[in-house]
Motif scaffolding. Structure first.
Motif, PDB file in Angstrom:
ATOM      1  N   ILE A  11       0.838  -1.197   0.000  1.00 37.54           N
ATOM      2  CA  ILE A  11       0.000   0.000   0.000  1.00 37.54           C
ATOM      3  C   ILE A  11       0.875   1.249   0.000  1.00 37.54           C
ATOM      4  O   ILE A  11       0.609   2.209  -0.726  1.00 37.54           O
ATOM      5  CB  ILE A  11      -0.940  -0.001   1.225  1.00 37.54           C
ATOM      6  CG1 ILE A  11      -1.918  -1.170   1.127  1.00 37.54           C
ATOM      7  CG2 ILE A  11      -1.701   1.329   1.337  1.00 37.54           C
ATOM      8  CD1 ILE A  11      -2.628  -1.481   2.434  1.00 37.54           C
ATOM      9  N   ALA A  12       1.927   1.221   0.797  1.00 38.65           N
ATOM     10  CA  ALA A  12       2.837   2.369   0.863  1.00 38.65           C
ATOM     11  C   ALA A  12       4.195   1.886   1.371  1.00 38.65           C
ATOM     12  O   ALA A  12       4.294   1.410   2.500  1.00 38.65           O
ATOM     13  CB  ALA A  12       2.281   3.438   1.792  1.00 38.65           C
ATOM     14  N   PRO A  13       5.230   2.044   0.558  1.00 42.49           N
ATOM     15  CA  PRO A  13       6.556   1.545   0.934  1.00 42.49           C
ATOM     16  C   PRO A  13       7.065   2.109   2.267  1.00 42.49           C
ATOM     17  O   PRO A  13       7.817   1.444   2.962  1.00 42.49           O
ATOM     18  CB  PRO A  13       7.449   1.992  -0.224  1.00 42.49           C
ATOM     19  CG  PRO A  13       6.538   2.216  -1.366  1.00 42.49           C
ATOM     20  CD  PRO A  13       5.204   2.603  -0.802  1.00 42.49           C
ATOM     21  N   ASN A  14       6.666   3.324   2.599  1.00 43.13           N
ATOM     22  CA  ASN A  14       7.169   3.933   3.838  1.00 43.13           C
ATOM     23  C   ASN A  14       6.296   3.630   5.059  1.00 43.13           C
ATOM     24  O   ASN A  14       6.595   4.101   6.164  1.00 43.13           O
ATOM     25  CB  ASN A  14       7.282   5.449   3.676  1.00 43.13           C
ATOM     26  CG  ASN A  14       8.346   5.823   2.652  1.00 43.13           C
ATOM     27  OD1 ASN A  14       9.229   5.029   2.357  1.00 43.13           O
ATOM     28  ND2 ASN A  14       8.252   7.034   2.111  1.00 43.13           N
ATOM     29  N   ALA A  15       5.220   2.897   4.862  1.00 45.01           N
ATOM     30  CA  ALA A  15       4.278   2.663   5.957  1.00 45.01           C
ATOM     31  C   ALA A  15       4.818   1.654   6.965  1.00 45.01           C
ATOM     32  O   ALA A  15       5.584   0.756   6.627  1.00 45.01           O
ATOM     33  CB  ALA A  15       2.944   2.175   5.408  1.00 45.01           C
ATOM     34  N   ALA A 147       2.658  11.647  -0.927  1.00 45.72           N
ATOM     35  CA  ALA A 147       4.086  11.631  -1.262  1.00 45.72           C
ATOM     36  C   ALA A 147       4.930  11.077  -0.115  1.00 45.72           C
ATOM     37  O   ALA A 147       5.867  10.305  -0.335  1.00 45.72           O
ATOM     38  CB  ALA A 147       4.556  13.043  -1.615  1.00 45.72           C
ATOM     39  N   LEU A 148       4.594  11.455   1.107  1.00 47.91           N
ATOM     40  CA  LEU A 148       5.359  10.972   2.264  1.00 47.91           C
ATOM     41  C   LEU A 148       5.272   9.457   2.383  1.00 47.91           C
ATOM     42  O   LEU A 148       6.248   8.801   2.743  1.00 47.91           O
ATOM     43  CB  LEU A 148       4.784  11.573   3.551  1.00 47.91           C
ATOM     44  CG  LEU A 148       5.296  12.925   3.997  1.00 47.91           C
ATOM     45  CD1 LEU A 148       4.572  13.316   5.285  1.00 47.91           C
ATOM     46  CD2 LEU A 148       6.789  12.876   4.232  1.00 47.91           C
ATOM     47  N   SER A 149       4.113   8.913   2.090  1.00 48.65           N
ATOM     48  CA  SER A 149       3.877   7.485   2.291  1.00 48.65           C
ATOM     49  C   SER A 149       4.489   6.624   1.200  1.00 48.65           C
ATOM     50  O   SER A 149       4.961   5.519   1.475  1.00 48.65           O
ATOM     51  CB  SER A 149       2.369   7.208   2.362  1.00 48.65           C
ATOM     52  OG  SER A 149       1.779   8.000   3.368  1.00 48.65           O
ATOM     53  N   VAL A 150       4.472   7.133  -0.023  1.00 50.11           N
ATOM     54  CA  VAL A 150       4.939   6.299  -1.138  1.00 50.11           C
ATOM     55  C   VAL A 150       6.344   6.664  -1.605  1.00 50.11           C
ATOM     56  O   VAL A 150       6.931   5.946  -2.405  1.00 50.11           O
ATOM     57  CB  VAL A 150       3.957   6.344  -2.343  1.00 50.11           C
ATOM     58  CG1 VAL A 150       2.588   5.862  -1.899  1.00 50.11           C
ATOM     59  CG2 VAL A 150       3.879   7.733  -2.958  1.00 50.11           C
ATOM     60  N   GLY A 151       6.879   7.776  -1.111  1.00 52.43           N
ATOM     61  CA  GLY A 151       8.218   8.192  -1.521  1.00 52.43           C
ATOM     62  C   GLY A 151       8.177   9.070  -2.762  1.00 52.43           C
ATOM     63  O   GLY A 151       7.133   9.200  -3.403  1.00 52.43           O
ATOM     64  N   PRO A 152       9.320   9.693  -3.093  1.00 50.23           N
ATOM     65  CA  PRO A 152       9.360  10.640  -4.207  1.00 50.23           C
ATOM     66  C   PRO A 152       9.150   9.972  -5.565  1.00 50.23           C
ATOM     67  O   PRO A 152       9.403   8.777  -5.720  1.00 50.23           O
ATOM     68  CB  PRO A 152      10.770  11.253  -4.106  1.00 50.23           C
ATOM     69  CG  PRO A 152      11.569  10.303  -3.288  1.00 50.23           C
ATOM     70  CD  PRO A 152      10.611   9.562  -2.404  1.00 50.23           C
TER      71      PRO A 152
END
Ligand SMILES: [Zn+2]
Length: 179
Positions: A11-15, A147-152
Motif C-alpha cells: 500500500i505504501a513503501p514507507n508505511a 508523497a510521504l507514504s509512497v516516496g518521491p
C-alpha cells in the motif's frame, strides 16, 4: 481484514504498523480517535506518526476516500502556509498547459486508487482519489501525505509541497508545537 506488514508495504513503501502509543498520539494530533486506522504512512524524524493510512470503508460502514491523511501538527501547519500563498491555482494552471505534467498527475491518481483497492473496493468512492487529482490541485495536505507514504517520484505536486513546507527525513519541529 488482516493487515500484514507485506500488504502494508504494498500500500505504501514507507508505511509501518500501528504500534505503541501511535493511536493515542494520532488522536491528540487530529483531535479525535482515528477510525479505520491500518497503518502509519510515514513518521516524523522523532518517530511520531506523520500520516495515517485508513480503510476505504470505516467500521461503521461509511465510505472513506482518504487513504493517506496528514496528521503531524507542525507539518500540517507548514503545508497550510504553502497553501496560503495560493499556489494550488498556479499548479492547476500548469497542469492545463503541460500535457506531460497532467499525465503524471493522472498516473498519480490511478496509483492512489490502486493502492487503496488493496484494502477493498468501495463502489461509492470509485474513481475518487484526493487532493484534486486527476485534473486539479486542490489540497496540498492530501498530496503531501501521499508523497510521504509512497516516496518521491509518484506525485510531483506532493513532492513539491513537501519541499516547499521544509520537510526532510531528519527534520522535527514537534517541540515547537508544544509551546
Ligand atoms: Zn517530530
Amino acid at each position: 481484514m488482516d493487515i500484514t506488514p507485506e500488504l502494508l508495504t504494498r500500500i505504501a513503501p514507507n508505511a509501518t504498523p500501528v504500534a505503541g502509543d501511535d493511536e493515542q498520539i494520532i488522536a491528540a494530533q487530529i483531535g479525535r480517535t482515528p477510525r479505520g486506522l491500518v497503518g502509519v504512512g510515514a513518521r516524523c524524524a522523532c518517530g511520531r506518526p506523520a500520516v495515517t493510512v485508513s480503510l476505504p470503508r470505516l467500521p461503521d460502514g461509511s465510505p472513506f476516500p482518504t487513504l493517506f491523511y496528514l496528521s503531524l501538527p507542525w507539518l500540517v501547519k507548514a503545508v497550510s502556509r504553502v497553501e496560503a500563498t495560493g499556489i494550488m491555482a498556479e499548479m492547476t494552471a500548469q497542469i492545463a498547459e503541460d500535457e506531460a505534467l497532467h499525465a503524471g498527475h493522472r498516473r498519480a491518481h490511478k496509483d492512489y486508487l490502486a493502492r487503496r483497492a488493496l484494502l477493498g473496493e468501495v463502489p461509492e468512492i470509485a474513481g475518487v482519489s484526493a487532493g484534486g487529482m486527476p485534473d486539479r490541485v486542490k489540497c496540498l495536505h492530501a498530496l503531501a501525505a501521499f508523497a510521504l507514504s509512497v516516496g518521491p517520484g509518484v506525485t510531483e505536486f506532493g513532492d513539491r509541497a513537501l519541499q516547499l513546507a521544509g520537510w526532510g527525513p531528519d527534520v522535527c519541529h514537534c517541540e515547537d508545537d508544544e509551546r
